[in-house]
Design a protein around this motif. Structure first.
Motif, PDB file in Angstrom:
ATOM      1  N   LEU A 119       0.828  -1.201   0.000  1.00  0.00           N
ATOM      2  CA  LEU A 119       0.000   0.000   0.000  1.00  0.00           C
ATOM      3  C   LEU A 119       0.864   1.254   0.000  1.00  0.00           C
ATOM      4  N   ARG A 120       2.069   1.114   0.544  1.00  0.00           N
ATOM      5  CA  ARG A 120       3.004   2.243   0.564  1.00  0.00           C
ATOM      6  C   ARG A 120       4.407   1.683   0.459  1.00  0.00           C
ATOM      7  N   SER A 121       5.205   2.276  -0.397  1.00  0.00           N
ATOM      8  CA  SER A 121       6.590   1.856  -0.583  1.00  0.00           C
ATOM      9  C   SER A 121       7.446   3.100  -0.752  1.00  0.00           C
TER      10      SER A 121
ATOM     11  N   TRP B 135       9.462   2.152   3.298  1.00  0.00           N
ATOM     12  CA  TRP B 135       8.112   1.735   3.673  1.00  0.00           C
ATOM     13  C   TRP B 135       7.871   0.378   3.028  1.00  0.00           C
TER      14      TRP B 135
ATOM     15  N   ASP C 263       4.681  -1.288   3.617  1.00  0.00           N
ATOM     16  CA  ASP C 263       3.361  -1.357   4.238  1.00  0.00           C
ATOM     17  C   ASP C 263       2.371  -2.116   3.353  1.00  0.00           C
TER      18      ASP C 263
ATOM     19  N   ARG D 184       7.492  -0.127   8.490  1.00  0.00           N
ATOM     20  CA  ARG D 184       8.693   0.510   7.961  1.00  0.00           C
ATOM     21  C   ARG D 184       9.858  -0.416   8.275  1.00  0.00           C
TER      22      ARG D 184
END
Length: 291
Positions: free
Chosen positions: A129-131, A158, A160, A166
């Protein structure tokens, strides 16, 4: 008006990412959760006081074999790794039969595919979802909280896939194992730390015990509490690593060593790019729970 009498529901507890009891990460599963309210699920999760408790429900999606809700003692998660494998094992042990070749789990993060690899299970790592890299100010703060110098942080990102992970990579597995972090004030952080083993892991071959672990992983959650073995974090780390540097198609990560556990996470990278996160699961408790 008197409260309704509690109902006995099938219950299991498993040890995940270990092939012997009390060596991995425990998970509680309520197998007959239909009819429970969110408040009741949260109360059970607080009572078990494990990192996660899951609740099996009939699927909503026609593509899924079952639906699961995943609760920590403080709230619900859209996805988590060791609950995915442990819940799938509990479902199979209770007589569950997948509609297709593979098990399809429905959770708040979507549909998760679980495959059988001999006697083990593995899930397909969900999309991040987040990098991307962390803010430098965060890296400085996290390094300080871990008690290491900024120069010893080889990489950061990230990773996530739901829980909000993290990760920092340190210089070695030994450095990861020697950490005595002061993370009590980091109530909004879920931090993974990874370090490469030396010659034991350099040969990263089949994840069957013939080669040592390539990486040592530690996971710190709310208030600096350490999680024994973490499937979601290892999935995110693997996704980060394969786009960052040449990696073998299969390796083992170790986690839980600092807590006296023997967690082993099998990571396989399929030819088409799917990353499978697997490991052993041991059914340790069977019975019923009154809810």
């Amino acid at each position: 008006m008197s409260p309704a009498a509690p109902i006995a529901r099938r219950f299991a507890q498993l040890d995940v990412f270990a092939d012997r009891p009390q060596r991995g990460n425990p998970l509680a599963v309520v197998l007959d959760a239909q009819g429970l309210t969110e408040e009741e699920m949260q109360r059970v999760a607080r009572w078990t006081n494990l990192s996660e408790t899951t609740f099996l429900l009939p699927p909503i999606s026609t593509e899924a074999d079952y639906r699961v809700r995943i609760f920590t003692p403080s709230g619900e998660l859209p996805f988590a790794g060791h609950p995915t494998l442990g819940t799938a094992r509990a479902w199979l042990e209770a007589g569950g039969i997948p509609a297709g070749e593979r098990i399809v789990q429905e959770c708040a993060a979507g549909l998760i595919t679980v495959r059988r690899d001999g006697g083990r299970l593995a899930f397909a790592a969900p999309a991040l979802l987040r990098s991307g890299p962390l803010d430098e100010a965060d890296v400085d703060q996290l390094a300080s909280a871990l008690g290491v110098t900024r120069s010893s942080v080889l990489g950061h990102a990230w990773v996530d896939n739901g829980p909000g992970w993290r990760v920092l990579e340190l210089e070695s597995a030994d450095q990861v194992l020697s950490l005595s972090p002061d993370l009590a004030g980091m109530t909004d952080a879920k931090l993974g730390v990874v370090g490469r083993h030396g010659s034991a892991g350099a040969a990263a071959g089949p994840a069957d015990g013939t080669a040592g672990p390539l990486y040592e992983v530690r996971a710190f959650t709310l208030g600096g509490v350490e999680d024994p073995v973490t499937g979601s974090l290892n999935a995110g780390i693997a996704q980060w690593m394969v786009v960052r540097e040449p990696m073998p198609t299969r390796w083992t990560a170790a986690q839980g060593t600092a807590l006296g556990r023997e967690g082993r996470i099998d990571v396989q990278v399929a030819a088409e790019g799917t990353i499978w996160i697997g490991g052993a699961t041991v059914l340790t408790v069977e019975g019923s729970i009154l809810v």
